[in-house]
Design an enzyme around this catalytic site. Structure first.
Site, PDB file in Angstrom:
ATOM      1  N   GLU A  67      50.216  62.872  26.752  1.00 21.90           N
ATOM      2  CA  GLU A  67      48.826  62.906  26.248  1.00 21.90           C
ATOM      3  C   GLU A  67      47.915  62.078  27.146  1.00 21.90           C
ATOM      4  OE1 GLU A  67      48.578  61.974  22.036  1.00 21.90           O
ATOM      5  OE2 GLU A  67      50.426  63.074  21.599  1.00 21.90           O
ATOM      6  N   GLU A  90      55.052  59.191  16.726  1.00 23.64           N
ATOM      7  CA  GLU A  90      54.445  57.904  16.337  1.00 23.64           C
ATOM      8  C   GLU A  90      55.108  57.240  15.140  1.00 23.64           C
ATOM      9  OE1 GLU A  90      50.209  58.599  16.070  1.00 23.64           O
ATOM     10  OE2 GLU A  90      50.137  59.463  18.075  1.00 23.64           O
ATOM     11  N   ASP A 137      45.234  60.313  29.144  1.00 25.99           N
ATOM     12  CA  ASP A 137      43.799  60.177  29.386  1.00 25.99           C
ATOM     13  C   ASP A 137      43.523  58.715  29.717  1.00 25.99           C
ATOM     14  OD1 ASP A 137      43.934  59.207  26.727  1.00 25.99           O
ATOM     15  OD2 ASP A 137      42.924  60.949  25.880  1.00 25.99           O
ATOM     16  N   ASN A 175      57.991  61.194  20.533  1.00 23.31           N
ATOM     17  CA  ASN A 175      56.705  60.984  21.220  1.00 23.31           C
ATOM     18  C   ASN A 175      55.939  59.805  20.609  1.00 23.31           C
ATOM     19  OD1 ASN A 175      54.678  62.108  23.108  1.00 23.31           O
ATOM     20  ND2 ASN A 175      53.478  62.598  21.280  1.00 23.31           N
ATOM     21  N   HIS A 211      47.720  57.100  26.552  1.00 24.81           N
ATOM     22  CA  HIS A 211      46.271  56.953  26.329  1.00 24.81           C
ATOM     23  C   HIS A 211      45.903  55.583  26.895  1.00 24.81           C
ATOM     24  CE1 HIS A 211      45.991  60.527  23.907  1.00 24.81           C
ATOM     25  NE2 HIS A 211      46.970  60.115  23.131  1.00 24.81           N
TER      26      HIS A 211
HETATM   27  O1  G3I Z   1      38.811  71.209  11.794  1.00 23.10           O
HETATM   28  C1  G3I Z   1      38.052  70.282  11.026  1.00 23.10           C
HETATM   29  C2  G3I Z   1      36.696  70.839  10.711  1.00 23.10           C
HETATM   30  O2  G3I Z   1      36.847  71.978   9.898  1.00 23.10           O
HETATM   31  C3  G3I Z   1      35.875  69.758  10.017  1.00 23.10           C
HETATM   32  O3  G3I Z   1      34.583  70.230   9.789  1.00 23.10           O
HETATM   33  C4  G3I Z   1      35.811  68.506  10.859  1.00 23.10           C
HETATM   34  C5  G3I Z   1      35.055  67.379  10.182  1.00 23.10           C
HETATM   35  O4  G3I Z   1      35.580  66.120  10.509  1.00 23.10           O
HETATM   36  O5  G3I Z   1      37.128  68.058  11.113  1.00 23.10           O
HETATM   37  C6  G3I Z   1      37.907  69.005  11.824  1.00 23.10           C
HETATM   38  O6  G3I Z   1      39.199  68.490  11.995  1.00 23.10           O
HETATM   39  C7  G3I Z   1      39.311  67.474  12.973  1.00 23.10           C
HETATM   40  C8  G3I Z   1      40.356  67.893  13.984  1.00 23.10           C
HETATM   41  O7  G3I Z   1      40.601  66.850  14.899  1.00 23.10           O
HETATM   42  C9  G3I Z   1      39.915  69.131  14.767  1.00 23.10           C
HETATM   43  O8  G3I Z   1      38.782  68.848  15.525  1.00 23.10           O
HETATM   44  C10 G3I Z   1      39.743  66.195  12.280  1.00 23.10           C
HETATM   45  O9  G3I Z   1      38.718  65.717  11.444  1.00 23.10           O
HETATM   46  C11 G3I Z   1      40.110  65.158  13.310  1.00 23.10           C
HETATM   47  O10 G3I Z   1      40.698  64.045  12.624  1.00 23.10           O
HETATM   48  C12 G3I Z   1      41.120  65.705  14.286  1.00 23.10           C
HETATM   49  O11 G3I Z   1      41.365  64.687  15.247  1.00 23.10           O
HETATM   50  C13 G3I Z   1      42.538  64.859  15.994  1.00 23.10           C
HETATM   51  C14 G3I Z   1      43.465  63.670  15.802  1.00 23.10           C
HETATM   52  O12 G3I Z   1      44.610  63.804  16.633  1.00 23.10           O
HETATM   53  C15 G3I Z   1      43.903  63.555  14.362  1.00 23.10           C
HETATM   54  O13 G3I Z   1      44.665  62.434  14.162  1.00 23.10           O
HETATM   55  C16 G3I Z   1      42.150  64.966  17.471  1.00 23.10           C
HETATM   56  O14 G3I Z   1      41.440  66.192  17.679  1.00 23.10           O
HETATM   57  C17 G3I Z   1      43.397  64.945  18.357  1.00 23.10           C
HETATM   58  O15 G3I Z   1      43.009  64.813  19.700  1.00 23.10           O
HETATM   59  C18 G3I Z   1      44.271  63.759  17.993  1.00 23.10           C
HETATM   60  O16 G3I Z   1      45.427  63.825  18.773  1.00 23.10           O
HETATM   61  C19 G3I Z   1      46.353  62.752  18.637  1.00 23.10           C
HETATM   62  C20 G3I Z   1      47.742  63.324  18.811  1.00 23.10           C
HETATM   63  O17 G3I Z   1      47.961  64.381  17.901  1.00 23.10           O
HETATM   64  C21 G3I Z   1      48.808  62.251  18.642  1.00 23.10           C
HETATM   65  N1  G3I Z   1      48.554  61.111  19.516  1.00 23.10           N
HETATM   66  C22 G3I Z   1      47.217  60.550  19.461  1.00 23.10           C
HETATM   67  C23 G3I Z   1      46.165  61.640  19.680  1.00 23.10           C
HETATM   68  C24 G3I Z   1      44.767  61.047  19.678  1.00 23.10           C
HETATM   69  O18 G3I Z   1      44.418  60.495  18.444  1.00 23.10           O
END
Ligand code: G3I
Length: 301
Positions: free
Chosen positions: A232, A127, A234, A169, A205
Site C-alpha cells: 500500500e 492489521e 504512499d 498484511n 504508508h
Molecule cells: O462509499 C461510501 C459512500 O457511499 C458514502 O457517501 C461516503 C461518505 O463517507 O463514504 C463512502 O465510503 C468510503 C469508502 O472509503 C469509499 O470511498 C468510506 O467512508 C471510507 O471510510 C473509506 O475509506 C477507506 C479506508 O480504507 C477505510 O478504512 C479508504 O478509501 C481506503 O483507502 C482505506 O484503505 C486502507 C486499507 O484498506 C488498509 N490499510 C490502510 C488503508 C488506508 O487507511
C-alpha cells in the site's frame, strides 16, 4: 522498460495500484492505469462490508469488475482483505464469540471460493497487531473469538483457493520494531507448525523519513521462507518523496523474495491521504519526480 509495470516485469516482479471502480469512467485515470501498472487491488470493493452486506448474502459485482478489467489486460490481482477489524458490515460488528467466528470463517470460504483461480495473493488477515511497543495482537471483536482466529482464517483460505498466495498484511511495519517483530514471531510459528502462509504485506504508508532497517526487515521475513510484498505504498510529499520512493523500490529489488510493489492509488487526488500528495502522478495524470525516481530504480539506476 518505459513503464512501471514493464520495468518491474523485467525484474521478475509486478508493479500495481489500488483502484476504485467509481473512477473507471475517468479517462485520465484509466489512461495512466492501463499504461503503467500490471497488477490491481481493490481499494474497498473486496472488503467484508462490500462483499457480504447482509449475513449470507454476497455482493461481488464491483470486485468482479476489477478482476475482469485486470485479466482482460494481462494484469494480476491482489485480493484485499478477507478479515479486518475495520470495514466490517454492521451485522458482523454486532456478533461475538462462536457466532462471529463461524461468520468470519464462512466469509473467508465464500469469498475466496468465488474468486478462486483469479487472485495472485490474498490479504487473508489485515492489521491484526497492535501499535506501540507490546508486539501483541490488537484488541478487536475477531481477536476476542480466540487467538487462533488468524490461523483458522489462513486454513480456510487455503482450502478455498489453493492457488492463491496467502498474505498477512499490516502497517507501521516499515522497519525492525516491536510491531513487525510480533508479526515476525507469528509467521515463524506458523511456518514451524505448518499453518499455510506464503507472504507478508508491508503496507508502507510513509511520512517524510524511512527507517534505516527497511530492507533488513524485508530480508528477515524472506529468510523465514515467505514472500514479501510492498502492498500500500504512499509517501508524504514535502520531504524527500522521490528519494524515499526510490529507496523502497531498491530495497524490494535487493531481496529476491520481495515479489512486487503496489501503490495505494493512482493520482494524488485519488489518494485517501488527500493533501499529502503522496502518489506518483499529479491530479492531471502527469508523472511526478517520484515517478521518475521509481522508474529509474526499477531499471537499475
Ligand atoms: O462509499 C461510501 C459512500 O457511499 C458514502 O457517501 C461516503 C461518505 O463517507 O463514504 C463512502 O465510503 C468510503 C469508502 O472509503 C469509499 O470511498 C468510506 O467512508 C471510507 O471510510 C473509506 O475509506 C477507506 C479506508 O480504507 C477505510 O478504512 C479508504 O478509501 C481506503 O483507502 C482505506 O484503505 C486502507 C486499507 O484498506 C488498509 N490499510 C490502510 C488503508 C488506508 O487507511
Amino acid at each position: 522498460g518505459t513503464t512501471l509495470g514493464a520495468s518491474a516485469a523485467e525484474k521478475g516482479r509486478y508493479f500495481g495500484a489500488a483502484v476504485g471502480t467509481y473512477k473507471f469512467n475517468d479517462s485520465t485515470y484509466m489512461t495512466v492505469l492501463n499504461r503503467e501498472f500490471n497488477s490491481l487491488v481493490a481499494e474497498n470493493e473486496m472488503k467484508w462490508d462490500a462483499t457480504e452486506p447482509q449475513r449470507g448474502s454476497f455482493s461481488y459485482g464491483a470486485g468482479d469488475r476489477i478482476v475482469s478489467h485486470a485479466r482482460s489486460r494481462g494484469m494480476s490481482v491482489r485480493g484485499h482483505a478477507l478479515l479486518w477489524h475495520a470495514q466490517q458490515p454492521g451485522w458482523a460488528q454486532g456478533l461475538s464469540g462462536g457466532d462471529l467466528r463461524n461468520a468470519a470463517i464462512n466469509h473467508v470460504t465464500q469469498v475466496a471460493t468465488h474468486f478462486r483461480g483469479q487472485i495472485h495473493s490474498w490479504d487473508v488477515v489485515n492489521e491484526a497487531f497492535a501499535d506501540g511497543g507490546s508486539g501483541g495482537r490488537r484488541d478487536s471483536n475477531l481477536q476476542r473469538t480466540g487467538n487462533d482466529w488468524i490461523e483458522a482464517a489462513f486454513r480456510a483460505a487455503r482450502a478455498a483457493d489453493p492457488g492463491a498466495k496467502l498474505c498477512y498484511n499490516d502497517y507501521n511495519t516499515d522497519g525492525i520494531n516491536a510491531k513487525s517483530t510480533g508479526i515476525y514471531n507469528m509467521v515463524r510459528d506458523f511456518k514451524a507448525r505448518g499453518v499455510p502462509i506464503d507472504c507478508v504485506g508491508l503496507q508502507s504508508h510513509l511520512g517524510t523519513t524511512i527507517d534505516s532497517s527497511y530492507q533488513a526487515n524485508i530480508q528477515r521475513f524472506a529468510d523465514l521462507g515467505v514472500d514479501v510484498q510492498i502492498t500500500e505504498l504512499d509517501v508524504m510529499q514535502g520531504g524527500n518523496q522521490a528519494n524515499i520512493y526510490a529507496t523502497v523500490t531498491r530495497a524490494c529489488l535487493a531481496v529476491s523474495r520481495c515479489t512486487g510493489i503496489t501503490v495505494w492509488g493512482v493520482r494524488d487526488c485519488d489518494s485517501w491521504r488527500g493533501s499529502d500528495n503522496a502518489l506518483l502522478f499529479d491530479c492531471a495524470g502527469n508523472k511526478k519526480a517520484a515517478y521518475n525516481a521509481v522508474l529509474d530504480a526499477l531499471n537499475g539506476g
